[in-house]
Design a protein around this motif. Structure first.
Motif, PDB file in Angstrom:
ATOM      1  N   GLU A  25      17.211 -28.249  58.635  1.00  0.00           N
ATOM      2  CA  GLU A  25      16.220 -29.657  58.316  1.00  0.00           C
ATOM      3  C   GLU A  25      15.818 -30.698  59.615  1.00  0.00           C
ATOM      4  O   GLU A  25      16.321 -31.155  60.477  1.00  0.00           O
ATOM      5  CB  GLU A  25      17.126 -30.415  57.508  1.00  0.00           C
ATOM      6  N   LYS A  29      12.169 -34.431  57.014  1.00  0.00           N
ATOM      7  CA  LYS A  29      13.538 -33.813  55.787  1.00  0.00           C
ATOM      8  C   LYS A  29      12.341 -32.407  55.301  1.00  0.00           C
ATOM      9  O   LYS A  29      12.203 -31.842  54.355  1.00  0.00           O
ATOM     10  CB  LYS A  29      13.161 -35.139  54.787  1.00  0.00           C
ATOM     11  N   THR A  30      11.264 -31.600  56.373  1.00  0.00           N
ATOM     12  CA  THR A  30      11.139 -30.185  56.193  1.00  0.00           C
ATOM     13  C   THR A  30      12.292 -29.599  56.681  1.00  0.00           C
ATOM     14  O   THR A  30      13.311 -29.877  57.150  1.00  0.00           O
ATOM     15  CB  THR A  30       9.936 -30.007  56.739  1.00  0.00           C
ATOM     16  N   LYS A 237      17.602 -33.502  64.302  1.00  0.00           N
ATOM     17  CA  LYS A 237      16.656 -33.377  63.711  1.00  0.00           C
ATOM     18  C   LYS A 237      15.297 -33.766  64.535  1.00  0.00           C
ATOM     19  O   LYS A 237      14.490 -34.706  64.003  1.00  0.00           O
ATOM     20  CB  LYS A 237      17.013 -34.294  62.236  1.00  0.00           C
TER      21      LYS A 237
END
Length: 341
Positions: A25, A29-30, A237
């Protein structure tokens, strides 16, 4: 030593398989999906572009299930008889990994339409846009799977994992003739043996161990499951697309097996032949051969995947050295035939 600890150690020592799949991730938030293909020899993988509208069947002659592809896809083949990896133009990613415990049951006695195990992954990519859709449809078991031997003589047994643009995940296994589905966005890692429920039990035990001090280190499947789960949770992230792809590749490389490694009598423990990363948001499929020094990729938007377009393929025979965008290098070709008796 407690019962859970003993069971975990026993399972780790008993399992010796290959391949790893993970879902990363990003900070936006892709999601990116990576997998390694580990095998004892080069499985002659090529890349293929299959347009929507293709008429398909299960590859087993009379009695095979038939369908028309709703989505176009870019896929990786295995020995020229199976789709084992890929992404469709709706953003569904499919990865099939070896599972020695696979038992698809007596297909002919089921009375259902038949499908070659080599077509299972392609069926999912052709028919579904999301994991939810796939779980709903495949849980009804619209076909029975037949798994003939691979061209190299080894058994063709595998479990299928799916992921989509929301980060949802599902893993499909046939055990003792019954379909088991594990469906949750929490299932971000899959390796091979033991079965997925047992992998989860092992992983739960290791969550109590400080990963900075000690993690299991062999190339056996349960050890890889534990190590990559820890690394995936520890990885930043990234919001930058380039860094996100680089991070995903670093993760799958970290769990890969040195090229050329093999063990007599265990055809499913072997070196990493290739790795892929599917960037769902960008609709970009990255590929890295262990035989070549560079990464190349395919932009789904640049492929000819409309209804009426012809299938095409990128020939990787001889391990040509590609780098960068190879979307324009696909050439028209007759699709391969799925594994059959």
């Amino acid at each position: 030593m407690g019962l859970i600890v003993c069971a975990a150690i026993a399972l780790m020592s008993a399992a010796a398989n290959a391949c790893t799949r993970l879902i990363y991730e990003t900070g936006n938030k892709t999601f990116l999906v990576a997998r390694s293909m580990d095998w004892m020899e080069d499985p002659k993988t090529d890349l293929w572009a299959f347009p929507k509208g293709m008429k398909r069947d299960g590859g087993l002659g009379t009695g095979s299930i038939t369908w028309t592809a709703k989505y176009g896809s870019v896929v990786a083949s295995f020995y020229g008889v199976a789709t084992v990896d890929g992404m469709n133009d709706a953003g569904l990613v499919a990865n099939t990994l070896y599972l020695g415990e696979s038992d698809y049951g007596d297909a002919k006695a089921s009375g259902k339409p038949l499908i070659s195990v080599g077509a299972w992954t392609q069926y999912a990519l052709d028919n579904f846009a999301t994991v939810d859709q796939a779980v709903d449809a495949l849980s009804k078991e619209p076909f029975a799977i037949v798994a003939p031997a691979l061209p190299d003589g080894n058994a063709a047994g595998g479990h299928l994992s799916l992921a989509d643009a929301t980060g949802d995940s599902a893993i499909f296994e046939y055990l003792n003739g019954k379909l088991m589905i594990h469906h949750s966005p929490k299932y971000t890692v899959m390796t091979n043996s033991p079965t997925f429920d047992e992998q989860l039990a092992i992983s739960a035990y290791w969550k109590n161990i400080d990963g900075l001090s000690f993690l299991p280190g062999t190339i056996n499947s349960p050890d890889r499951f534990v190590r990559i789960s820890w690394s995936l949770n520890a990885a930043p992230k990234e919001k930058d697309e380039r860094l996100a792809v680089a991070t995903t590749f670093s993760l799958i490389r970290s769990i890969s097996v040195p090229l050329g490694l093999s063990e007599a009598g265990k055809p499913n423990i072997a070196g990493t032949i290739w790795r892929s990363v599917s960037d769902i948001s960008a609709k970009r499929y990255y590929f890295e051969s262990a035989y070549s020094p560079s990464i190349f990729w395919v932009d789904i938007y640049k492929l000819k995947l409309a209804a009426g377009d012809k299938p095409s393929h990128l020939d990787l025979n001889g391990h040509p050295i590609y780098s960068g965008d190879v979307s324009g290098k696909f050439l028209p070709a007759e699709p391969f035939k799925f594994l059959s008796n």
